[in-house]
Design an enzyme around this catalytic site. Structure first.
Site, PDB file in Angstrom:
ATOM      1  N   CYS A  75       0.510  -1.528   0.311  1.00  0.00           N
ATOM      2  CA  CYS A  75       0.207  -0.126  -0.419  1.00  0.00           C
ATOM      3  C   CYS A  75       0.982   1.674   0.222  1.00  0.00           C
ATOM      4  O   CYS A  75       1.334   1.527   0.860  1.00  0.00           O
ATOM      5  CB  CYS A  75      -0.907  -0.482   1.061  1.00  0.00           C
ATOM      6  SG  CYS A  75      -1.910   1.298   1.224  1.00  0.00           S
ATOM      7  N   HIS A 166      -3.288  -3.767 -11.093  1.00  0.00           N
ATOM      8  CA  HIS A 166      -3.941  -2.557 -11.080  1.00  0.00           C
ATOM      9  C   HIS A 166      -4.205  -2.264 -12.918  1.00  0.00           C
ATOM     10  O   HIS A 166      -4.006  -2.646 -13.743  1.00  0.00           O
ATOM     11  CB  HIS A 166      -3.101  -1.178 -11.167  1.00  0.00           C
ATOM     12  CG  HIS A 166      -2.551  -1.001  -9.578  1.00  0.00           C
ATOM     13  ND1 HIS A 166      -3.075  -0.208  -8.643  1.00  0.00           N
ATOM     14  CD2 HIS A 166      -1.764  -1.683  -8.743  1.00  0.00           C
ATOM     15  CE1 HIS A 166      -2.829  -0.461  -7.616  1.00  0.00           C
ATOM     16  NE2 HIS A 166      -1.497  -1.004  -7.511  1.00  0.00           N
ATOM     17  N   GLU A 215     -10.462   0.599  -4.800  1.00  0.00           N
ATOM     18  CA  GLU A 215      -8.848   0.161  -3.561  1.00  0.00           C
ATOM     19  C   GLU A 215     -10.020  -1.507  -4.179  1.00  0.00           C
ATOM     20  O   GLU A 215     -11.095  -1.592  -3.151  1.00  0.00           O
ATOM     21  CB  GLU A 215      -8.670   0.098  -2.724  1.00  0.00           C
ATOM     22  CG  GLU A 215      -7.906   1.318  -3.210  1.00  0.00           C
ATOM     23  CD  GLU A 215      -6.529   1.530  -2.193  1.00  0.00           C
ATOM     24  OE1 GLU A 215      -6.025   1.192  -1.608  1.00  0.00           O
ATOM     25  OE2 GLU A 215      -6.558   3.020  -1.846  1.00  0.00           O
TER      26      GLU A 215
END
Length: 281
Positions: A75, A166, A215
């Site tokens: 993160c 991602h 997220e």
């Protein structure tokens, strides 16, 4: 049992930080962390971060549980908050401290450069489909401008791993994206076997991007550091932006650089302490 904690945020992406240096096992279970993150019945946060003893020659280890109890590999905003937390625990000035942090995504190196600004060497982005991972194209290929069907629409996506997956798509207006309805559909799409973070990017200039994010494990957040890094990489791969750019998120701005010298991604942004407390488990 009572747990002492400190609350930090990076551009509104907020975390509960726990001093776990006395043990290599997190002091809380994922279920307990999930309760702490509840914004109505707990402390409220996007995740719980544990500062554990270092592994493999690192200074410390970072473990994080998302607000849904899942554990991500890394993160970006969280590791900036962890660096500030460690400096505060050690009683340091936050002016030049640098840490080598073991994460599930490998060793990450954050450096405090002022009272609230932290610069992080995020390492080299991974670009192959097998590394994301995704089945959008052949395992040995880069995932650039690939079509993806979500919510009855074909989106052109580029995928990047910053140690976590991602999926990036470029749009004309990020404010117009119905993130609350389609974000989960991207996250749980079957082409992403480990689910995915999803970023929608509006190119304002080649050196300035606007971003909204869903997220994995947390939903809509005000900022995502690894997402900002991945989005700049996607912008370079598709010739939409320069290798250094400001990324504007709902919670504020990050400075992202993809170095031509060492191919590492460098992220600079704030980490702010909010309050301290004691929570009865």
């Amino acid at each position: 049992m009572a747990i002492e904690f400190t609350k930090y945020h990076g551009l509104g992406n907020d975390f509960i930080l726990i001093d776990n240096r006395s043990s290599s096992t997190p002091l809380l279970t994922p279920e307990q962390a999930q309760k702490l993150c509840d914004r109505h019945f707990g402390i409220g946060a996007d995740g719980v971060i544990f500062a554990l003893p270092g592994e493999n020659g690192t200074d410390y280890t970072m473990r994080i549980f998302n607000s849904d109890g899942s554990e991500p590999e890394m993160c970006g905003n969280g590791i900036r908050c962890l660096a500030a937390f460690l400096a505060d625990l050690e009683g340091n000035s936050r002016q030049s401290d640098q840490y080598r942090i073991h994460t599930l995504a490998g060793a990450i190196v954050p450096q405090l450069i002022s009272d609230e600004q932290v610069k992080v060497d995020m390492g080299i982005p991974k670009l192959l489909a097998s590394e994301i991972p995704t089945t959008l194209c052949a395992a040995s290929e880069k995932v650039i401008n690939q079509p993806l069907e979500v919510a009855g629409k074909t989106w052109e996506v580029t995928c990047v791993s910053m140690g976590n997956p991602h999926c990036i798509t470029f749009v004309e207006d990020v404010a117009a994206i119905p993130l609350d309805t389609i974000g989960s559909q991207f996250e749980h799409h079957p082409v992403f076997p480990q689910r995915t973070n999803t970023e929608f990017i509006q190119v304002v200039r080649r050196d300035y991007l606007k971003m909204r994010v869903w997220e994995r494990g947390a939903g809509i957040t005000l900022a995502c550091g690894t997402g900002a890094c991945a989005s700049l990489v996607a912008g370079v791969l598709t010739d939409r932006c320069d290798r250094t750019a400001t990324v504007e998120l709902p919670g504020g701005c990050l400075q992202i650089e993809w170095s031509e010298i060492d191919q590492h991604i460098y992220m600079t942004g704030p980490a702010t302490q909010v309050f301290q407390g004691r929570y009865e488990i």
